[in-house]
Structure formats: structure tokens, C-alpha cells
Motif scaffolding. Structure first.
Motif, PDB file in Angstrom:
ATOM      1  N   PRO A  49     -21.352  -1.706 -65.861  1.00  0.00           N
ATOM      2  CA  PRO A  49     -22.795  -1.704 -65.557  1.00  0.00           C
ATOM      3  C   PRO A  49     -23.393  -3.074 -65.843  1.00  0.00           C
ATOM      4  CG  PRO A  49     -22.218   0.061 -67.081  1.00  0.00           C
ATOM      5  CD  PRO A  49     -20.997  -0.757 -66.883  1.00  0.00           C
ATOM      6  N   GLY A  50     -24.282  -3.472 -64.987  1.00  0.00           N
ATOM      7  CA  GLY A  50     -24.938  -4.764 -65.145  1.00  0.00           C
ATOM      8  C   GLY A  50     -26.409  -4.612 -64.865  1.00  0.00           C
ATOM      9  N   ARG A  51     -26.938  -5.518 -64.124  1.00  0.00           N
ATOM     10  CA  ARG A  51     -28.363  -5.454 -63.824  1.00  0.00           C
ATOM     11  C   ARG A  51     -28.662  -4.469 -62.699  1.00  0.00           C
ATOM     12  NH1 ARG A  51     -27.997 -11.354 -61.099  1.00  0.00           N
ATOM     13  NH2 ARG A  51     -27.563 -10.492 -59.083  1.00  0.00           N
ATOM     14  N   PHE A  52     -27.595  -3.974 -62.040  1.00  0.00           N
ATOM     15  CA  PHE A  52     -27.790  -2.964 -61.007  1.00  0.00           C
ATOM     16  C   PHE A  52     -27.653  -1.574 -61.621  1.00  0.00           C
ATOM     17  CE2 PHE A  52     -25.986  -6.616 -58.668  1.00  0.00           C
ATOM     18  CZ  PHE A  52     -27.090  -6.886 -57.877  1.00  0.00           C
ATOM     19  N   PRO A  53     -28.514  -0.631 -61.272  1.00  0.00           N
ATOM     20  CA  PRO A  53     -28.471   0.700 -61.893  1.00  0.00           C
ATOM     21  C   PRO A  53     -27.477   1.656 -61.230  1.00  0.00           C
ATOM     22  CG  PRO A  53     -30.349   0.559 -60.444  1.00  0.00           C
ATOM     23  CD  PRO A  53     -29.689  -0.799 -60.427  1.00  0.00           C
ATOM     24  N   PHE A  54     -26.600   1.161 -60.377  1.00  0.00           N
ATOM     25  CA  PHE A  54     -25.659   2.047 -59.699  1.00  0.00           C
ATOM     26  C   PHE A  54     -24.237   1.546 -59.902  1.00  0.00           C
ATOM     27  CE2 PHE A  54     -27.765  -0.855 -56.773  1.00  0.00           C
ATOM     28  CZ  PHE A  54     -26.713  -1.635 -56.338  1.00  0.00           C
ATOM     29  N   LYS A  55     -23.288   2.460 -59.720  1.00  0.00           N
ATOM     30  CA  LYS A  55     -21.881   2.132 -59.903  1.00  0.00           C
ATOM     31  C   LYS A  55     -21.372   1.373 -58.679  1.00  0.00           C
ATOM     32  CE  LYS A  55     -17.740   4.334 -61.573  1.00  0.00           C
ATOM     33  NZ  LYS A  55     -17.179   5.567 -62.065  1.00  0.00           N
ATOM     34  N   ARG A  56     -20.533   0.365 -58.919  1.00  0.00           N
ATOM     35  CA  ARG A  56     -19.948  -0.441 -57.847  1.00  0.00           C
ATOM     36  C   ARG A  56     -18.451  -0.550 -58.053  1.00  0.00           C
ATOM     37  NH1 ARG A  56     -22.280  -5.802 -58.983  1.00  0.00           N
ATOM     38  NH2 ARG A  56     -22.182  -4.965 -61.058  1.00  0.00           N
ATOM     39  N   TRP A  57     -17.717  -0.672 -56.955  1.00  0.00           N
ATOM     40  CA  TRP A  57     -16.273  -0.822 -56.993  1.00  0.00           C
ATOM     41  C   TRP A  57     -15.886  -2.188 -56.443  1.00  0.00           C
ATOM     42  CZ3 TRP A  57     -12.699   2.474 -59.022  1.00  0.00           C
ATOM     43  CH2 TRP A  57     -13.204   3.707 -59.452  1.00  0.00           C
ATOM     44  N   ARG A  58     -15.129  -2.950 -57.203  1.00  0.00           N
ATOM     45  CA  ARG A  58     -14.648  -4.270 -56.811  1.00  0.00           C
ATOM     46  C   ARG A  58     -13.277  -4.116 -56.173  1.00  0.00           C
ATOM     47  NH1 ARG A  58     -15.554  -9.735 -55.881  1.00  0.00           N
ATOM     48  NH2 ARG A  58     -13.698 -10.885 -56.452  1.00  0.00           N
TER      49      ARG A  58
END
Length: 106
Positions: free
Chosen positions: A18-27
């Protein structure tokens, strides 16, 4: 008759912290040997797997000097759980998607 090893791409697929975005992301990252071919992130794991398949098919066609077929998201659909090996066939190209680092295990 000589034995020729097939076309093989390595991939990395993992959830970003988690970072500054409130949603989960996949790299996702696509590798051919030591060369990074493509990388990016998607909002869902199936979308990241689709991107891996599409870029692997495009690069495989370019390696053999074949025209790249038009992108068809339906042919690359489906989830790619991290750590699984998958055989990819799009058009005349067949390749193997292998988790990155798997070849380092002895």
C-alpha cells in the motif's frame, strides 16, 4: 538431430505494498534472459496476467520476424497465479512463461 530448447520468458508478478493509492495494485515484469522486455501494473491479478501474455506473444513474434497479430484480449484472458508455469500459444508462436528466479533454485 539437434535438440533446440523452446522460447522461454521469465515473469515476476506480485502485489505492490500500500502506498499513496487506496487500492491494491499488481506489478508485472516480463524478462527474456537478463533483459527486461516490459513492465507495468494493473488493478487486478488477472489483468496483470493478461498483460504478461500479450507482451510475451508480441515479443515472440518480433523475435522470429513474424508480423504481430492484432491484439485480442480474449485470447490472453484468465488468471495467472504467481509461481505457476504456463505454456502460451498465440498465432504460430509457442512460448513458456516461467516465474523469475525459478532457474536459480538448485
Amino acid at each position: 538431430m539437434p535438440t533446440v530448447q523452446g522460447l522461454e520468458f521469465a515473469y515476476s508478478l506480485y502485489a505492490l505494498p500500500p502506498g499513496r493509492f487506496p487500492f491494491k495494485r499488481w506489478r508485472w515484469e516480463l524478462w527474456h534472459g537478463a533483459n527486461l522486455l516490459a513492465a507495468g501494473w494493473r488493478l487486478s491479478r488477472p489483468d496483470a496476467g493478461r498483460a504478461l501474455r500479450l507482451y510475451a506473444a508480441e515479443h515472440g513474434h518480433k523475435l522470429f520476424g513474424l508480423p504481430v497479430p492484432p491484439r485480442n484480449d480474449r485470447t490472453a484472458r484468465g488468471d495467472l497465479p504467481p509461481g505457476t508455469t504456463e505454456r502460451l500459444t498465440i498465432g504460430p508462436i509457442t512460448a513458456l512463461l516461467v516465474p523469475r528466479g525459478l532457474e536459480l533454485v538448485t
